[in-house]
Motif scaffolding. Structure first.
Motif, PDB file in Angstrom:
ATOM      1  N   ASP A  93       0.833  -1.215   0.000  1.00 53.90           N
ATOM      2  CA  ASP A  93       0.000   0.000   0.000  1.00 53.90           C
ATOM      3  C   ASP A  93       0.860   1.255   0.000  1.00 53.90           C
ATOM      4  O   ASP A  93       0.346   2.376  -0.020  1.00 53.90           O
ATOM      5  CB  ASP A  93      -0.871   0.045   1.272  1.00 53.90           C
ATOM      6  N   ALA A  94       2.165   1.062   0.081  1.00 51.28           N
ATOM      7  CA  ALA A  94       3.068   2.211   0.245  1.00 51.28           C
ATOM      8  C   ALA A  94       3.111   3.073  -1.014  1.00 51.28           C
ATOM      9  O   ALA A  94       2.923   2.582  -2.130  1.00 51.28           O
ATOM     10  CB  ALA A  94       4.468   1.709   0.559  1.00 51.28           C
ATOM     11  N   LYS A  95       3.363   4.371  -0.786  1.00 50.10           N
ATOM     12  CA  LYS A  95       3.527   5.282  -1.926  1.00 50.10           C
ATOM     13  C   LYS A  95       4.936   5.863  -1.877  1.00 50.10           C
ATOM     14  O   LYS A  95       5.452   6.114  -0.779  1.00 50.10           O
ATOM     15  CB  LYS A  95       2.507   6.427  -1.830  1.00 50.10           C
ATOM     16  N   PRO A  96       5.530   6.089  -3.038  1.00 58.87           N
ATOM     17  CA  PRO A  96       6.900   6.623  -3.047  1.00 58.87           C
ATOM     18  C   PRO A  96       7.036   7.903  -2.221  1.00 58.87           C
ATOM     19  O   PRO A  96       8.061   8.118  -1.582  1.00 58.87           O
ATOM     20  CB  PRO A  96       7.156   6.891  -4.531  1.00 58.87           C
ATOM     21  N   ALA A  97       5.985   8.728  -2.189  1.00 57.20           N
ATOM     22  CA  ALA A  97       6.069   9.990  -1.434  1.00 57.20           C
ATOM     23  C   ALA A  97       6.181   9.736   0.073  1.00 57.20           C
ATOM     24  O   ALA A  97       6.503  10.652   0.835  1.00 57.20           O
ATOM     25  CB  ALA A  97       4.854  10.844  -1.736  1.00 57.20           C
ATOM     26  N   GLU A  98       5.890   8.500   0.490  1.00 54.89           N
ATOM     27  CA  GLU A  98       5.965   8.186   1.932  1.00 54.89           C
ATOM     28  C   GLU A  98       7.350   7.674   2.342  1.00 54.89           C
ATOM     29  O   GLU A  98       7.563   7.313   3.492  1.00 54.89           O
ATOM     30  CB  GLU A  98       4.913   7.123   2.269  1.00 54.89           C
ATOM     31  N   VAL A  99       8.269   7.636   1.369  1.00 59.16           N
ATOM     32  CA  VAL A  99       9.623   7.133   1.673  1.00 59.16           C
ATOM     33  C   VAL A  99      10.495   8.283   2.192  1.00 59.16           C
ATOM     34  O   VAL A  99      10.689   9.287   1.505  1.00 59.16           O
ATOM     35  CB  VAL A  99      10.264   6.501   0.408  1.00 59.16           C
ATOM     36  N   ALA A 100      11.019   8.112   3.414  1.00 57.75           N
ATOM     37  CA  ALA A 100      11.839   9.179   4.022  1.00 57.75           C
ATOM     38  C   ALA A 100      13.249   9.194   3.443  1.00 57.75           C
ATOM     39  O   ALA A 100      13.867  10.257   3.328  1.00 57.75           O
ATOM     40  CB  ALA A 100      11.907   8.981   5.530  1.00 57.75           C
ATOM     41  N   ALA A 101      13.769   8.028   3.119  1.00 54.69           N
ATOM     42  CA  ALA A 101      15.140   7.963   2.580  1.00 54.69           C
ATOM     43  C   ALA A 101      15.387   6.594   1.972  1.00 54.69           C
ATOM     44  O   ALA A 101      14.687   5.629   2.270  1.00 54.69           O
ATOM     45  CB  ALA A 101      16.158   8.219   3.688  1.00 54.69           C
ATOM     46  N   ILE A 102      16.421   6.563   1.132  1.00 53.24           N
ATOM     47  CA  ILE A 102      16.850   5.310   0.497  1.00 53.24           C
ATOM     48  C   ILE A 102      18.256   4.982   0.979  1.00 53.24           C
ATOM     49  O   ILE A 102      19.115   5.863   1.068  1.00 53.24           O
ATOM     50  CB  ILE A 102      16.881   5.466  -1.043  1.00 53.24           C
ATOM     51  N   GLY A 103      18.478   3.702   1.288  1.00 52.82           N
ATOM     52  CA  GLY A 103      19.833   3.214   1.560  1.00 52.82           C
ATOM     53  C   GLY A 103      20.194   2.209   0.483  1.00 52.82           C
ATOM     54  O   GLY A 103      19.343   1.424   0.051  1.00 52.82           O
TER      55      GLY A 103
END
Ligand SMILES: Nc1ncnc2c1ncn2[C@@H]1O[C@H](COP(=O)(O)OP(=O)(O)O)[C@@H](O)[C@H]1O
Ligand SMILES: O=P(O)(O)OC[C@H](O)CO
Length: 498
Positions: free
Chosen positions: A67-77
Motif C-alpha cells: 500500500d506504500a507510496k513513493p512519497a511516503e519514503v523518508a530515505a533510500i539506503g
C-alpha cells in the motif's frame, strides 16, 4: 507523512528492494535475479544496465505489491555486492564494458606481475588487502587496457569508475551523485585506509587517473536526491551507501570490538569488528573499513570465501540436478552416509586464507554409488569447511575466541547447512528469525541520517530478539576426521593445475 525507509540490496545474483516501517518491520520485499555471464574460464561478468533495470523493476514492484507510496519514503539506503567494477561514459551513461564481478579472475596476470615485482607489503600497508583479482584496482586496469582509447578517455575525464553503489546512486540521481562510501572504497585496493583517501602512489603505479574516481563519504549522511526514477514523485534522499558485508555487520548490531558475523550469500564473508585501530593480519585476512559514523572510522577484519551459495546455484544452472536451491536440504538428508565425498568448489580460485587464483574445483571420493544427493550434500558441506578454514585463521590471527557465530544471507534458510556448520565448527550458530541483516543495516543508517529514527537506542529497542540456535551435535572425533579429509582435498586440488 514519511512512513518508510527503502533499502536497495544489490547482490551478486539478485537485486532486492525492501520497505521497512518505523517499527523496523519489513513491510514488503521485491526481488529479481539477473544474468550471470561466464565468457571464459574463471571470468564472471554482469551487464550493468541489466542490474540497473532489475533495480528499477524491484522498486516498481515493491510499491505495486504494497500500500506504500513513493512519497511516503523518508530515505533510500543502498547496499551492494562489493568490488564489482563498472566503467561508464560520463556523458552518455553507457558502460564501456560489462561489469567485472568480484569473483572474476581476468586480471590475474596483472596481479601476478605486481606480486613478482615485490608490491605485496606496499599494498597491504596502505589498503589492508592482499593483491588479488578480487579487488577493483586491477579490474579497472584490465578494462582500460582492453578497450581501445579508454585510457585516454579516462585521462580526459570522460569516464567514470564505480562499484555498484556508485553506479546505482549515479543512475537514481541522473548523474548528480558521483560518490561511494568508505566501506566500498576500502575494497578497491586504491584507498588508503589509514589516511582515508585515494592513494596517489597506487594510482600512479597502476596508471589510473584520479579524475575517474568518485568522492568518498561516510555511512549515514545525505548523498543527494533521486531524480531519474519516475516512481518517486518527489526527490527522495539517498542517505546511505555501504558494502553488503559491512551492512550485515551493522544489521546484527555488531558494534563491539571482537563481535563477528558470517553471511552466506553467493560467497561467504566472515567479518569481525576490530574497533578504532586497523588490525593488520599476518595470515592473509583482510583489513577493511567496517563503517564511518560522524567522521569516526571503525575497522574490521574479514575472511572472504568466493563460492558459497553459488555452488548451489551451479547444481541448479550448471549441472541441472536441482530446480530450486531449497531442494538441497532434503537431498543432503537422503544422501547415503557411506558415500562420503569431498567437493572443493574452487570455480574461480580460492579466497581466504589461500588466495590461490589458479586452483579450480574438484570432487573427491566418487564411486559407482554416488548419486546427486551425495553431490548436493558435499556441496553444502564444502561451504561449512571453507568457513572453518577462515574462522580458525581468524582466531589464530586475533587471539580472540569466537564461541558463537551470528549468521545471515540467503543460504541460511537451509537447516542442514546450519547444523553441519555448528557441527564442523563445534560452535553455536545463531540465526535471527528473519535473517535480513544486510537490508536492515542500510535502512537503519539511511533512517538515522534523515531523522526518521532518533538514535541507535531507539533502533536497539526495535532490533529483533527472536532467533534459532543450532548447537553442535557431532562427536569431536568425527569432526576432526572430516576436517582432515577436507584439508587433504584442498591440498590435492591445489596441486592439480592445467
Ligand atoms: N535453501 C537454500 N539452500 C542452500 N542455498 C541457498 C538456499 N536458498 C538460497 N541459497 C543460495 O543463496 C544464494 C542467495 O543468497 P543471497 O543472500 O540472496 O545472495 P546474494 O546477495 O549474493 O545474491 C544463492 O547462491 C542461492 O543458491
Ligand atoms: O552478493 P553477496 O551478498 O554474495 O556479496 C558479495 C560481496 O560483497 C563480495 O565481496
Amino acid at each position: 507523512m514519511k512512513k518508510y525507509i527503502l533499502a536497495i540490496d544489490q547482490g551478486t545474483t539478485s537485486s532486492r528492494a525492501i520497505l521497512f516501517d518505523k517499527m523496523g518491520k519489513k513491510v514488503e520485499v521485491a526481488q529479481k535475479e539477473f544474468t550471470q555471464y561466464f565468457p571464459e574460464n574463471g571470468w564472471v561478468e554482469h551487464d550493468a544496465n541489466e542490474i540497473w533495470q532489475s533495480v528499477q523493476s524491484v522498486l516498481a514492484d515493491v510499491f505495486i505489491q504494497s500500500d506504500a507510496k513513493p512519497a511516503e519514503v523518508a530515505a533510500i539506503g543502498i547496499t551492494n555486492q562489493r568490488e564489482t567494477t563498472v566503467i561508464w561514459d560520463r556523458k552518455t551513461g553507457l558502460p564501456i564494458y560489462h561489469a567485472l564481478v568480484w569473483q572474476s579472475r581476468q586480471s590475474a596476470e596483472i596481479c601476478e606481475k605486481l606480486i613478482s615485482d615485490g608490491y605485496e607489503e606496499f599494498f597491504h600497508e596502505k589498503t589492508g588487502l592482499v593483491i588479488d583479482p578480487y579487488f577493483s584496482a586491477t579490474k579497472i586496469r584490465w578494462i582500460l587496457d582492453c578497450i581501445e582509447g579508454a585510457q585516454e578517455r579516462a585521462e580526459a575525464g570522460e569516464l567514470c569508475f564505480g562499484t555498484i553503489d556508485t553506479w546505482l546512486a549515479w543512475r537514481l540521481s541522473a548523474g548528480e551523485i558521483f560518490a561511494t562510501d568508505v566501506t566500498n572504497a576500502s575494497r578497491t585496493m586504491l584507498y588508503n585506509i589509514s589516511e582515508g583517501s585515494w592513494d596517489k602512489e597506487i594510482l600512479e603505479l597502476l596508471n589510473i587517473p584520479e579524475i575517474m574516481l568518485p568522492e568518498v563519504k561516510g555511512n549515514s549522511e545525505i548523498y543527494g536526491y533521486t531524480k531519474s526514477f519516475h516512481f518517486f514523485g518527489e526527490r527522495v534522499p539517498v542517505a546511505n551507501l555501504i558494502g553488503d558485508q559491512q551492512a550485515a555487520l551493522v544489521g546484527h548490531f555488531a558494534f563491539d570490538e571482537g563481535m563477528v558475523k558470517n553471511t552466506y550469500g553467493t560467497g561467504s564473508f566472515l567479518v569481525m569488528n576490530t574497533g578504532e585501530k586497523p588490525h593488520f593480519s599476518e595470515h592473509k585476512l583482510l583489513t577493511t573499513v567496517a563503517y564511518q559514523l560522524s567522521g569516526k572510522v571503525t575497522y574490521a577484519l574479514e575472511g572472504s570465501i568466493f563460492i558459497a551459495g553459488s555452488v548451489v546455484q551451479w547444481l541448479r544452472d550448471g549441472l541441472g540436478i536441482i530446480r530450486k536451491s531449497s531442494e538441497t536440504e532434503q537431498m543432503a538428508k537422503l544422501a547415503q552416509s557411506h558415500e562420503d565425498i569431498y567437493f572443493v568448489p574452487a570455480f574461480t580460485g580460492l579466497g581466504a586464507p589461500y588466495w590461490d587464483s589458479e586452483v579450480r574445483g574438484a570432487i573427491f571420493g566418487l564411486t559407482r554409488g554416488t548419486s546427486k544427493n551425495e553431490i548436493a550434500k558435499a556441496a553444502l558441506q564444502a561451504i561449512c569447511y571453507q568457513v572453518k578454514d577462515v574462522l580458525d585463521t581468524m582466531v589464530v590471527d586475533t587471539q580472540i575466541d569466537i564461541p558463537r557465530l551470528v549468521v545471515d544471507g540467503g543460504a541460511t534458510k537451509n537447516d542442514y547447512l546450519m547444523q553441519f556448520q555448528a557441527d564442523i565448527l563445534q560452535t553455536s550458530i545463531i540465526r535471527p528469525f528473519d535473517a535480513e541483516a544486510t537490508a536492515w543495516g542500510t535502512a537503519m543508517l539511511a533512517g538515522l541520517a534523515v531523522g526518521f529514527w532518533e538514535d541507535w537506542s531507539v533502533l536497539r529497542e526495535l532490533h529483533q530478539k527472536e532467533m534459532i540456535v543450532f548447537e553442535p551435535k557431532m562427536e569431536a572425533g568425527e569432526q576432526e576426521q572430516r576436517y582432515q579429509n577436507w584439508q587433504k582435498a584442498v591440498e590435492a586440488s591445489r596441486i592439480f593445475k592445467v
